[in-house]
Design a protein around this motif. Structure first.
Motif, short mmCIF file in Angstrom:
data_model
loop_
_atom_site.label_atom_id
_atom_site.label_comp_id
_atom_site.label_asym_id
_atom_site.label_seq_id
_atom_site.Cartn_x
_atom_site.Cartn_y
_atom_site.Cartn_z
N ALA A 44 0.84 -1.21 0.00
CA ALA A 44 0.00 0.00 0.00
C ALA A 44 0.87 1.25 0.00
O ALA A 44 0.56 2.24 -0.67
N HIS A 45 1.95 1.21 0.74
CA HIS A 45 2.88 2.35 0.76
C HIS A 45 3.47 2.60 -0.63
O HIS A 45 3.67 3.76 -1.02
N GLN A 46 3.73 1.57 -1.39
CA GLN A 46 4.28 1.74 -2.73
C GLN A 46 3.27 2.40 -3.68
O GLN A 46 3.65 3.15 -4.57
N PHE A 47 1.98 2.12 -3.50
CA PHE A 47 0.96 2.81 -4.28
C PHE A 47 1.01 4.31 -3.98
O PHE A 47 0.97 5.14 -4.89
N ARG A 48 1.11 4.66 -2.69
CA ARG A 48 1.18 6.07 -2.30
C ARG A 48 2.45 6.73 -2.83
O ARG A 48 2.43 7.89 -3.24
N GLN A 49 3.54 6.00 -2.82
CA GLN A 49 4.81 6.55 -3.29
C GLN A 49 4.72 6.92 -4.78
O GLN A 49 5.21 7.98 -5.18
N ALA A 50 4.11 6.08 -5.57
CA ALA A 50 3.95 6.38 -7.01
C ALA A 50 3.13 7.66 -7.20
O ALA A 50 3.42 8.46 -8.09
N GLN A 51 2.13 7.85 -6.35
CA GLN A 51 1.32 9.06 -6.44
C GLN A 51 2.12 10.28 -6.01
O GLN A 51 2.06 11.33 -6.67
N ALA A 60 -8.24 3.52 -6.79
CA ALA A 60 -8.65 2.41 -5.92
C ALA A 60 -7.58 1.33 -5.98
O ALA A 60 -6.88 1.20 -6.98
N TRP A 61 -7.48 0.56 -4.91
CA TRP A 61 -6.54 -0.57 -4.89
C TRP A 61 -7.00 -1.60 -3.87
O TRP A 61 -7.75 -1.29 -2.96
N VAL A 62 -6.51 -2.79 -4.07
CA VAL A 62 -6.69 -3.87 -3.10
C VAL A 62 -5.45 -4.75 -3.15
O VAL A 62 -4.90 -5.00 -4.22
N VAL A 63 -4.99 -5.15 -1.97
CA VAL A 63 -3.88 -6.09 -1.86
C VAL A 63 -4.47 -7.41 -1.37
O VAL A 63 -4.95 -7.51 -0.24
N MET A 64 -4.48 -8.39 -2.24
CA MET A 64 -4.97 -9.73 -1.92
C MET A 64 -3.78 -10.56 -1.43
O MET A 64 -2.63 -10.12 -1.56
N TYR A 126 -15.55 -3.17 -8.20
CA TYR A 126 -15.04 -4.50 -8.56
C TYR A 126 -13.69 -4.74 -7.88
O TYR A 126 -13.44 -5.81 -7.32
N VAL A 127 -12.81 -3.74 -7.93
CA VAL A 127 -11.48 -3.86 -7.34
C VAL A 127 -11.58 -4.12 -5.84
O VAL A 127 -11.03 -5.10 -5.33
N PRO A 144 -8.66 -5.19 5.70
CA PRO A 144 -7.91 -3.94 5.93
C PRO A 144 -7.09 -3.42 4.75
O PRO A 144 -6.60 -2.30 4.82
N HIS A 145 -6.94 -4.17 3.67
CA HIS A 145 -5.97 -3.79 2.65
C HIS A 145 -6.61 -3.34 1.35
O HIS A 145 -6.44 -3.95 0.30
N TRP A 146 -7.36 -2.24 1.41
CA TRP A 146 -7.96 -1.66 0.22
C TRP A 146 -8.24 -0.19 0.50
O TRP A 146 -8.31 0.24 1.64
N ASP A 147 -8.45 0.55 -0.59
CA ASP A 147 -8.84 1.95 -0.46
C ASP A 147 -9.39 2.42 -1.80
O ASP A 147 -9.12 1.82 -2.84
N ALA A 148 -10.14 3.51 -1.75
CA ALA A 148 -10.69 4.15 -2.95
C ALA A 148 -10.87 5.63 -2.65
O ALA A 148 -11.21 5.99 -1.51
N VAL A 149 -10.66 6.48 -3.64
CA VAL A 149 -10.75 7.93 -3.42
C VAL A 149 -12.16 8.39 -3.12
O VAL A 149 -12.34 9.48 -2.60
#
Length: 151
Positions: A44-51, A60-64, A126-127, A144-149
């Motif tokens: 999740a931190h790596q998604f934020r870093q790219a932003q 949106a993201w989910v870590v399965m 869906y994500v 706990p491992h998902w988020d969406a704007v």
């Protein structure tokens, strides 16, 4: 090493800044490394870093346990560069945490460029609903491992 047909997956792949993409990547041999809370938060931190770097705006993201889905608006990067950096950085971070020995990701990734007529909120639902469909939780709030704007 890429599989013998992996070059066909890249044929026609085009990175268009401002376009929305759904990206997916799988762990090597589908090892469920992200069952670890710490490993999943690292991703999740790596998604934020790219932003933060302006490469992509995360919608949106989910870590399965063994894969990720990431809905983005591409910004100042190409898909190949974005995914190469994401995979490299996530592997290094997990290695430093002692959560990884060896390869983390399978080669390549799947990308889907959203068409104008596609409902972005439906794709985001869906994500984030992946844990429900996989039977990992009974209600989304328990995962706990998902988020969406939009939340």
């Amino acid at each position: 090493m890429d599989s013998p047909a992996s070059h066909r997956l890249r044929r026609g792949r085009f990175s268009e800044p401002g376009r929305l993409y759904l990206l997916s990547s799988i762990t090597r041999d589908r090892i469920p490394i992200f069952e670890s809370f710490q490993a999943a938060r690292c991703i999740a931190h790596q998604f934020r870093q790219a932003q933060l770097e302006g490469a992509a705006r995360t919608l949106a993201w989910v870590v399965m346990p063994d894969h990720v889905h990431w809905l983005i608006e591409l910004q100042q990067s190409s898909l190949a560069c974005l995914m190469r950096r994401f995979k490299s950085r996530s592997r290094c971070a997990l290695f430093k945490l002692g959560k990884l020995q060896g390869t983390l990701w399978q080669p390549g990734y799947h990308d889907h460029a959203l068409r104008r007529e596609e409902n972005v909120c439906a794709v985001a639902r869906y994500v984030v609903a992946n844990p429900l469909r996989a039977g990992l939780v009974k209600k989304l709030g328990d995962y706990p491992h998902w988020d969406a704007v939009w939340l």
